[in-house]
Design a protein around this motif. Sequence first.
Motif, mmCIF file in Angstrom:
data_model
loop_
_atom_site.group_PDB
_atom_site.id
_atom_site.type_symbol
_atom_site.label_atom_id
_atom_site.label_comp_id
_atom_site.label_asym_id
_atom_site.label_seq_id
_atom_site.Cartn_x
_atom_site.Cartn_y
_atom_site.Cartn_z
ATOM 1 N N GLU A 326 -50.458 -60.153 5.308
ATOM 2 C CA GLU A 326 -50.209 -59.198 6.390
ATOM 3 C C GLU A 326 -49.008 -59.617 7.222
ATOM 4 O O GLU A 326 -48.162 -58.797 7.581
ATOM 5 C CB GLU A 326 -51.468 -59.113 7.257
ATOM 6 C CG GLU A 326 -51.438 -57.977 8.280
ATOM 7 C CD GLU A 326 -50.751 -58.353 9.567
ATOM 8 O OE1 GLU A 326 -50.223 -57.467 10.252
ATOM 9 O OE2 GLU A 326 -50.729 -59.561 9.903
ATOM 10 N N GLY A 327 -48.908 -60.911 7.528
ATOM 11 C CA GLY A 327 -47.761 -61.386 8.295
ATOM 12 C C GLY A 327 -46.458 -61.257 7.532
ATOM 13 O O GLY A 327 -45.435 -60.845 8.088
ATOM 14 N N ARG A 330 -45.480 -57.641 7.405
ATOM 15 C CA ARG A 330 -45.002 -57.182 8.718
ATOM 16 C C ARG A 330 -43.549 -57.574 8.943
ATOM 17 O O ARG A 330 -42.774 -56.837 9.539
ATOM 18 C CB ARG A 330 -45.894 -57.778 9.801
ATOM 19 C CG ARG A 330 -45.577 -57.281 11.206
ATOM 20 C CD ARG A 330 -46.506 -57.903 12.231
ATOM 21 N NE ARG A 330 -46.311 -59.325 12.375
ATOM 22 C CZ ARG A 330 -47.200 -60.249 12.027
ATOM 23 N NH1 ARG A 330 -48.359 -59.899 11.487
ATOM 24 N NH2 ARG A 330 -46.944 -61.538 12.211
ATOM 25 N N GLU A 331 -43.189 -58.752 8.465
ATOM 26 C CA GLU A 331 -41.813 -59.234 8.620
ATOM 27 C C GLU A 331 -41.104 -59.217 7.273
ATOM 28 O O GLU A 331 -40.301 -60.090 6.982
ATOM 29 C CB GLU A 331 -41.818 -60.651 9.190
ATOM 30 C CG GLU A 331 -42.550 -60.800 10.505
ATOM 31 C CD GLU A 331 -41.779 -60.199 11.662
ATOM 32 O OE1 GLU A 331 -40.564 -59.952 11.485
ATOM 33 O OE2 GLU A 331 -42.379 -59.976 12.731
ATOM 34 N N PRO A 576 -42.447 -52.125 1.160
ATOM 35 C CA PRO A 576 -42.872 -53.407 1.756
ATOM 36 C C PRO A 576 -42.201 -54.585 1.060
ATOM 37 O O PRO A 576 -41.887 -54.530 -0.130
ATOM 38 C CB PRO A 576 -44.392 -53.411 1.528
ATOM 39 C CG PRO A 576 -44.618 -52.485 0.380
ATOM 40 C CD PRO A 576 -43.557 -51.425 0.496
#
Length: 603
Positions: A326-327, A330-331, A576
Amino acid sequence: MPVRQLPEQVVNRIAAGEVVERPASVVKELVENAIDAGASRIDVFTDGGGRRRIGITDDGGGMTAKDLSLAVERHATSKLDDEDLLQIRTLGFRGEALPSIGSVARLSITTRHASEPHAWALSVEGGDKSEIMPAALAHGTRVEVNDLFYATPARLKFLKTDRTEAEAIREVVRRLAMARPDIAFTLAGEERAPVTWAAALPGAAGRLTRLGDILGAEFRSHAIEIHAEREGVVVAGYAAAPALTKANALGQYLFVNGRPVRDKLILGAVRAAYSDYLPRDRHPVVALFVTLDPREVDANVHPAKTEVRFRNAGLVRALIVHGLKEGLAREGRRTAANSGGSALSSFRPAFTPRPASWDWRQSPSAPTPPLPSFDGAAAPVFAERAQAAFDVGAPSADVRIETQPIGDLVDRPLGAARTQIHENYIVSQTRDGLVIVDQHAAHERIVYERLKASLAANGVQRQILLIPEIVEMDEGTVERLLARGDELASFGLAIESFGPGAVAVRETPSLLGKTNAGGLLRDLAEHMAEWDEALPLERRLMHVAATMACHGSVRAGRRLKPEEMNALLREMEETPNSGQCNHGRPTYVELKLADVEKLFGRR
């Protein structure tokens, strides 16, 4: 030979062989004692790599004279309120460290409790305890260990050089300092210049400050905050962006309830989370802190307490993988290389003379004739010669993009495409800088994510073997595989028992094509024994998907039309993890206008 009870000194030296492996082990035990005593500052001094002298001073609660006398006895501890070993909330709990150290070295302890009128001192040499004497100390505890292993000279032969042992001590203190950013640490010795890590503020900001002080400014500037929580288990910490890697796993710092550990399950979870981002020979840099009820983890499974065992290992592993993914998602577009810092450092403001025979017209960077404006047809410089359309996952070019004002596109994260250079790199303009995109790496990531989505949506296609392949293995391995048969079937691998010590493979994943079923099953069994998970098969499918993406994406050397370049940029913005391809290379580099102006002396 008759059975006899071993003398106390021999028992202590046997215990010391487990607890006191090297000078770093002594430092670890003593610093952990200082932390458990509530210290806010801990000073560590070593001489001769810890072989000649180790000194630990703290400002903790100290001990009374009675406690000091008991502290050097075997299995005497103040850290267990009762006899429940499943409620361990301190770093130490066995009561073996001090008597073990005292049995192989010259140990002296000076301590003062707030209720005592003065400090008390005690020494132990080779297992012989002295009388308690009054001493001078303002508060806290000072422990000195001299002539380590003098009572067991054979152990000295197994120690490495002073510098190597000093580095091991440094690593131990670094890990403990990461776990407790609220405590100030000082490490000094003749082998190194003194280093001090000041106490940091509580919370995530203070933790990142301490991690940056220890791991360096590069980690701090590229750290991604990680946080995941489920069923009372919390995973927090920081992970470096995928472009910041190491050649080994030594940059992975893992903590369970504040205890530094080297746990195979957690290391495997970190490797699984980064599997889509890094090449096989590179390892991420992470500092993860797992917090859970002490009853859910057993810390009493290793003499040095460097390994733990979770009651619900699957939950912990899944939470770590989820939190990291997830991290990273996100980045996804931020990597160490994307920032432009590494790119700017490559520039050299020096002029290298060309050879006398240099002909600029032969340069691949030679300018082309002036470009006509886009009047409904692509400019000649972008024209393709006998090149087929994209076969797999081509960017969806839309001719209407020519009617869209360029001013709107420069406000997009990856800007508006301006040109293509060397038939592989797209240069686009943003509102405050420019972006250079590797078209092959970028489209490789796009196709790879599409293939992953297809696998998730439609499942894994199987191929039935005309003749089932029989694979022989030991019975324990066969039982492990059959126990996970349903999970393996979900990945397209259908197996069944074929008598004792054998497995019949009836179906394999179509993506794997013609595969060595025996080798695949043996690899799976090895990983199941280590992690108790079937992820290696998923990784193998993802590796095949990555290979397909590599061969099915836009090739380097292909000229793209303006609308194709802009379509590729728009798809990157929606994909993503588009900051790097599935081999771990960056897909683009962004240069801010301010940095470019600095290169030319305008700032």
